[in-house]
Scaffold this motif. Structure first.
Motif, PDB file in Angstrom:
ATOM      1  N   TRP A  17       0.808  -1.124   0.079  1.00 54.37           N
ATOM      2  CA  TRP A  17       0.134   0.034  -0.041  1.00 54.37           C
ATOM      3  C   TRP A  17       0.811   1.272   0.137  1.00 54.37           C
ATOM      4  CZ3 TRP A  17      -3.545  -2.229  -1.887  1.00 54.37           C
ATOM      5  CH2 TRP A  17      -4.547  -3.295  -1.549  1.00 54.37           C
ATOM      6  N   TYR A  28      -3.427   0.696   4.576  1.00 48.87           N
ATOM      7  CA  TYR A  28      -2.335   0.764   5.201  1.00 48.87           C
ATOM      8  C   TYR A  28      -2.330   0.674   6.746  1.00 48.87           C
ATOM      9  CZ  TYR A  28       2.361   2.183   7.286  1.00 48.87           C
ATOM     10  OH  TYR A  28       3.322   2.586   8.182  1.00 48.87           O
ATOM     11  N   SER A  61       0.949   4.089  -2.973  1.00 47.77           N
ATOM     12  CA  SER A  61       0.833   5.504  -2.759  1.00 47.77           C
ATOM     13  C   SER A  61       1.946   6.382  -3.539  1.00 47.77           C
ATOM     14  CB  SER A  61       0.804   5.538  -1.101  1.00 47.77           C
ATOM     15  OG  SER A  61       0.454   6.937  -0.684  1.00 47.77           O
ATOM     16  N   CYS A 105      -5.115   3.994  -0.191  1.00 47.66           N
ATOM     17  CA  CYS A 105      -3.776   3.342   0.219  1.00 47.66           C
ATOM     18  C   CYS A 105      -3.569   3.493   1.530  1.00 47.66           C
ATOM     19  CB  CYS A 105      -2.555   3.483  -0.685  1.00 47.66           C
ATOM     20  SG  CYS A 105      -2.809   2.625  -2.322  1.00 47.66           S
ATOM     21  N   ARG A 154      -3.967   7.457  -3.317  1.00 48.95           N
ATOM     22  CA  ARG A 154      -3.192   7.691  -2.002  1.00 48.95           C
ATOM     23  C   ARG A 154      -4.253   7.670  -0.727  1.00 48.95           C
ATOM     24  NH1 ARG A 154       1.702   9.823  -1.684  1.00 48.95           N
ATOM     25  NH2 ARG A 154       1.105  11.067  -0.035  1.00 48.95           N
TER      26      ARG A 154
END
Length: 578
Positions: free
Chosen positions: A20, A73, A24, A69, A66
């Motif tokens: 992730w 994350y 990103s 992700c 982003r």
């Protein structure tokens, strides 16, 4: 690596975190590339509406990627940390069970508590953040080097060469930090142990007016802990400052290199902006690793403690089970010592037949309670032979011993909750009538019915009960456990005469159906025993019934006569005072 192996299946969360973060980063590169292309087009005054819309679309999609992700994350970090806490606390708990009742010979209770709490929390961040950041900090600069090298190889090399300076600083800090953190955890666990000891012994400290001295000692240890904590924080702050200088300095060097390339017309506006915007990205992953590193060091030290505990030698017990309702126990030439300095027991031999009442007596320190500890598996480093129904004691599982032996000592712990809660520890399936029946046997039912019955509140260690009532409640719980063997280790000490009489009556009743081993300092309680073993200096000096031992005119007879004279003298003084 051992932590990852220990947490089977949890390593996937580290891989998810890296993926992730990397996706990103790719989205960030795409955003920067599209924006710099638009700026370059504007510099050349050739911007079209299509380029603007394309840039807005790519930026919007990149930001969305982003965001997703980052969310994924964070979730992977959470799942990793949940897994590590669950798995490690489960391992610690299982280790305590495997060590058995003798675990306190190898580690302090307070250290286990701190290890399960603060120690595991430190590893949560180590496993949930630090490990993934470590691998990502290696991948990210290489990815960026590949991108920037397509624009300017010189600038890419300058940025890549500066990146390893941060881990070099981390390595140097690690060399210093190992010793400091080692001392930090020594002092931390020592302070916890000292505090717990003072708390448990507060009543004794008050009696001897030693509470102020204990406070001063805790203050001194706390000050020592404060100083070592300040050293750790100072080390962290200094290393953080150095890493900031390297990160900002490295980014500046990369930007200057790209500007020189631009002035030499080797790259265009888009290229120099691309290098400028991505220069910081080279160092951010490693810089963030530096932040997590300090937590990671705490986690590594915590893991050292946890793994040292998990590696403690366990009792080498077999896998055999005790079978049958009747249990015969034999000890042949049993010798035991807590250390190599002095033997507590020497060549002890005794037979405890099923359904018999066997008493072990002797002066304090003669080894009576040590025998009980060996039979329960607390003291396991004995020499000689102990057999339970013909099976060597060491070959029997700890679970089987706990299922067949019940011990009631003079300090049996009563837990906070209700009377019902404590009784159900003896037998979780006990009915209300069964619980009332055992309370009747220990003469506690009428007292409780005058309050709230089985739901009567009990404070920690039954501090709202008298000493005798607490001991009778412990006996009631033991009766519900219903095992073939009962061991009473000074179960009637430090209680009133009425409670002693009730408990001895219950013991006599149990002895009609079960095997009872009675350890008592008061010889008047053992006169009805089937056999009495008299210990002196860890050796059996006499064996027989009460009548037989009295005729010998030996150690037992002397102890019995002395106690009788003392009790008669005390009774005489009581009558005189009345």
């Amino acid at each position: 690596m051992r932590l990852i192996r220990l947490l089977k299946g949890s390593g996937k969360y580290i891989i998810y975190q890296i993926i992730w973060q990397w996706l990103s980063l790719l989205a960030q590169i795409a955003i920067v590339w599209q924006v710099t292309e638009l700026i370059d087009a504007a510099w050349q005054k050739s911007v079209t509406n299509y380029e603007i819309l394309t840039t807005v679309g790519i930026v919007a999609v990149g930001l969305m990627i982003r965001f997703i992700c980052d969310r994924l994350y964070s979730r992977a970090c959470y799942l990793a940390s949940v897994d590590v806490k669950r798995a490690l606390r489960d391992q610690i708990y299982k280790k305590v069970l495997w060590l058995g009742p003798s675990y306190r010979e190898q580690i302090r209770t307070s250290e286990i508590v701190q290890m399960s709490g603060e120690g595991v929390e430190q590893l949560e961040i180590y496993f949930g953040r630090y490990l993934s950041q470590f691998f990502y900090a290696l991948i990210a600069p290489l990815t960026l080097f590949f991108v920037v090298s397509r624009i300017s190889l010189k600038t890419a090399i300058v940025l890549l060469v500066a990146v390893p300076l941060i881990p070099i600083v981390i390595m140097l800090v690690m060399m210093v930090a190992k010793k400091i953190l080692g001392n930090y955890f020594d002092i931390y666990y020592g302070l916890g142990d000292s505090f717990l000891e003072k708390l448990q012994g507060m009543t004794t400290l008050k009696i001897y007016r030693a509470d102020q001295r204990a406070v001063d000692q805790i203050d001194s240890e706390s000050e020592q802990f404060r100083k070592i904590t300040m050293k750790v924080l100072m080390m962290q702050l200094n290393s953080t400052s150095i890493m900031d200088i390297i990160a900002y300095g490295g980014a500046a060097a990369g930007i200057i290199s790209s500007l020189i390339e631009f002035s030499n017309r080797n790259i265009n506006v888009s290229g120099v902006l691309m290098c400028t915007f991505l220069a910081a990205e080279f160092f951010l992953p490693m810089r963030l690793l530096g932040n997590f590193f300090h937590i990671g060091m705490n986690g590594m030290k915590a893991s050292d403690r946890i793994f040292a505990f998990l590696d403690l030698p366990e009792q080498k017990r077999g896998d055999k089970e005790i079978s049958g309702e009747y249990i015969d126990i034999s000890l042949e030439d049993v010798t035991f010592s807590y250390d190599d300095s002095r033997e507590i027991l020497h060549d002890i031999s005794m037979n405890i037949d099923s359904g018999s009442l066997v008493s072990i007596v002797g002066v304090s320190g003669s080894g009576k309670s040590t025998i009980a500890g060996i039979l329960l598996g607390k003291n396991h480093n004995y020499r000689g032979c102990i057999k339970v129904n013909g099976i060597e004691h060491q070959e029997i599982t700890s679970k089987s011993i706990m299922n067949n032996f019940t011990m009631i000592g003079h300090n049996s712990w009563i837990f906070k909750g209700t009377v019902r809660d404590n009784l159900m520890m003896g037998n979780p399936n006990a009915t209300e009538s069964e619980m009332l029946e055992v309370l009747d046997k220990v003469n506690l039912r009428s007292f409780l019915e005058a309050q709230n019955g089985l739901d009567t509140k009990v404070k920690s260690n039954a501090t709202n009960f008298s000493g005798g009532q607490k001991q009778r409640l412990a006996l009631a719980r033991a009766l519900l456990h219903d095992t073939p063997v009962y061991i009473f280790d000074e179960a009637t000490s430090n209680i009133d005469a009425e409670s002693e009489e009730v408990i001895m009556a219950a013991i006599t009743q149990i002895a009609k159906e079960r095997t009872v081993i009675l350890i008592s300092h008061r010889l008047a309680n053992v006169v009805n025993s089937d056999v009495v073993y008299t210990l002196r200096g860890g050796v059996i000096v006499e064996k027989g019934t009460h009548e037989e031992l009295m005729k010998l005119k030996g150690t037992y007879e002397n102890l019995y006569s002395e106690q009788s004279e003392l009790e008669n003298y005390s009774k005489g003084r009581e009558v005189a005072s009345i």
